[in-house]
Design an enzyme around this catalytic site. Structure first.
Site, short mmCIF file in Angstrom:
data_model
loop_
_atom_site.label_atom_id
_atom_site.label_comp_id
_atom_site.label_asym_id
_atom_site.label_seq_id
_atom_site.Cartn_x
_atom_site.Cartn_y
_atom_site.Cartn_z
N ASP A 137 6.35 -26.42 13.06
CA ASP A 137 6.06 -25.00 13.30
C ASP A 137 5.93 -24.73 14.80
O ASP A 137 6.36 -23.69 15.30
CB ASP A 137 4.76 -24.62 12.58
CG ASP A 137 4.67 -23.13 12.29
OD1 ASP A 137 5.60 -22.39 12.65
OD2 ASP A 137 3.65 -22.71 11.71
N ALA A 194 10.95 -15.63 8.82
CA ALA A 194 11.23 -14.89 7.59
C ALA A 194 12.71 -14.52 7.45
O ALA A 194 13.30 -14.67 6.38
CB ALA A 194 10.37 -13.63 7.53
N ARG A 227 7.25 -13.42 17.67
CA ARG A 227 6.55 -12.33 18.37
C ARG A 227 5.73 -12.86 19.54
O ARG A 227 5.68 -12.24 20.60
CB ARG A 227 5.65 -11.57 17.39
CG ARG A 227 6.41 -10.82 16.32
CD ARG A 227 5.50 -9.84 15.59
NE ARG A 227 4.40 -10.51 14.92
CZ ARG A 227 4.45 -10.95 13.68
NH1 ARG A 227 5.55 -10.83 12.98
NH2 ARG A 227 3.40 -11.52 13.12
N ARG A 246 0.82 -1.22 0.00
CA ARG A 246 0.00 0.00 0.00
C ARG A 246 0.85 1.27 0.00
O ARG A 246 0.51 2.27 -0.61
CB ARG A 246 -0.88 0.04 1.26
CG ARG A 246 -2.05 -0.89 1.30
CD ARG A 246 -2.78 -0.64 2.62
NE ARG A 246 -3.79 -1.61 2.93
CZ ARG A 246 -5.07 -1.52 2.57
NH1 ARG A 246 -5.47 -0.50 1.84
NH2 ARG A 246 -5.94 -2.44 2.93
N LYS A 264 -0.62 -22.66 16.74
CA LYS A 264 0.65 -22.74 17.49
C LYS A 264 1.04 -21.40 18.11
O LYS A 264 1.80 -21.36 19.09
CB LYS A 264 1.76 -23.28 16.61
CG LYS A 264 1.93 -22.60 15.26
CD LYS A 264 2.77 -21.33 15.30
CE LYS A 264 2.80 -20.67 13.94
NZ LYS A 264 3.57 -19.42 13.92
#
EC number: 1.1.1.94
Length: 341
Positions: free
Chosen positions: A244, A140, A255, A35, A191
């Site tokens: 995961d 990531a 996080r 955006r 998770k």
């Protein structure tokens, strides 16, 4: 799809950028939509996404764009890395352009009002699209730094799975396939709740036995709930389940783990989220999961316990005492105990 045909990545966050770079490394021209014109210009000029992946060079084959229509029109394969809250508003005006195309969700979340997963929302918005999900132990930054990584693409559409594997598979990134789209996606969403619990345990120095118990019982809860919703329990033994869960519950880069760690240090939920600078997905997932588990009558003591700490004024010691006093169940739900003497 050929390597000459552009691939679209929707979203300018860390995971979208990491996937865009992987696609570029494999010979694809990539249109990465976002955006914010300033963010797009910064990436275009400096070849770096300073807000989300500072220090990682964005390859020249990745073109940051703000024209969503143009990005969608030239791409048959589209990776959707949008925040769950933005999915409907961004994609709904483009139903005709998306019809018949391959949409692969990278977002791990559950819509609060409907308890729908992201791929289910995509299916609702664009009924004629071909839908898949990508999920697994995929931090990531580690992907962007070329740490050896594996993931799962899941869809009932075998050709879609094969095309995603061909597009992403590389020397440091391995892509497995599954036809249990619901189970793979649900594992990625659930998770996050247990990563909060794991972070709390580490902050309180609870020991390796305790952390192992929490991760294992978390896997049991996730699987029990997923099966009640129609998922295959075997999915949770793979990358999108236990894989995961392990990385999210053991990495300070997560996080949700960071929020749990702050809570374990004595901060309130509000203070923990403020320290993080953004809402961790597990907090919102916890709210809707607690309600859904009660509705379908699935036993989830860790979910109930964490909810009691965050939203019902209970202390951690009170919850731990209640959990340890509860009647022990069988270790693995899907193994019969009828042979006991």
């Amino acid at each position: 799809m050929t390597t000459q045909q552009p691939v679209a990545v929707l979203g300018g966050g860390s995971f979208g950028t990491a996937i865009a770079n992987l696609l570029a490394e494999n010979g694809h021209q990539v249109r990465q939509w976002m955006r914010d014109p300033e963010q797009a210009e910064a990436i275009r000029v400096n070849r770096e996404n300073p807000r989300y992946l500072k220090g990682i060079k964005v390859r020249p084959e990745v073109e940051p764009v703000t024209d969503l229509t143009a990005a969608l029109e030239v791409s048959e394969l589209i990776f959707v890395a949008l925040p769950s809250s933005a999915l409907r508003s961004v994609l709904s005006p483009h139903i005709e352009r998306l019809s018949g195309k391959m949409l692969v969700s990278l977002t791990k979340g559950i819509e609060a009002q409907s308890f729908k997963l992201m791929s289910q929302i995509l299916e609702e918005i664009v009924p004629q699209a071909r839908i898949g999900v990508l999920s697994g132990p995929n931090l990531a930054r580690e992907i962007a730094e070329h740490a050896l990584t594996a993931t799962v693409v899941a869809s009932e559409d075998e050709d879609l799975c094969q095309q995603v594997q061909a597009a992403l598979h590389g020397r440091t990134f391995r892509v497995y396939a599954s036809n249990d789209r619901f189970g793979v996606e649900l594992g990625g969403a659930l998770k996050n709740v247990y990563a909060i619990i794991a972070g709390m345990a580490v902050a309180l120095d609870m020991g390796e036995n305790t952390k192992s118990m929490l991760i294992t019982r978390a896997l049991a809860e996730m699987t029990r709930f997923a099966v009640s919703q129609g998922a295959n329990p075997m999915t949770f033994l793979g990358l999108a389940g236990v894989g995961d869960l392990i990385v999210t519950c053991s990495s300070p880069k997560s996080r949700n783990y960071q929020v749990g760690f702050a809570l374990g240090q004595g901060l309130s939920l509000e203070e923990a989220v403020t320290r993080l600078g953004e809402v961790a997905e597990g907090v919102n997932t916890l709210k809707v999961l607690k309600v859904k588990a009660q509705e379908v009558q699935v036993y989830m003591p860790l979910v109930a316990g964490l909810h009691a700490i965050l939203f019902e004024g209970r202390t951690l010691s009170q919850v731990i005492e209640a959990l340890m006093r509860a009647e022990p169940k069988t270790d693995v739900d899907f193994i019969s105990i009828t042979g006991f003497n």
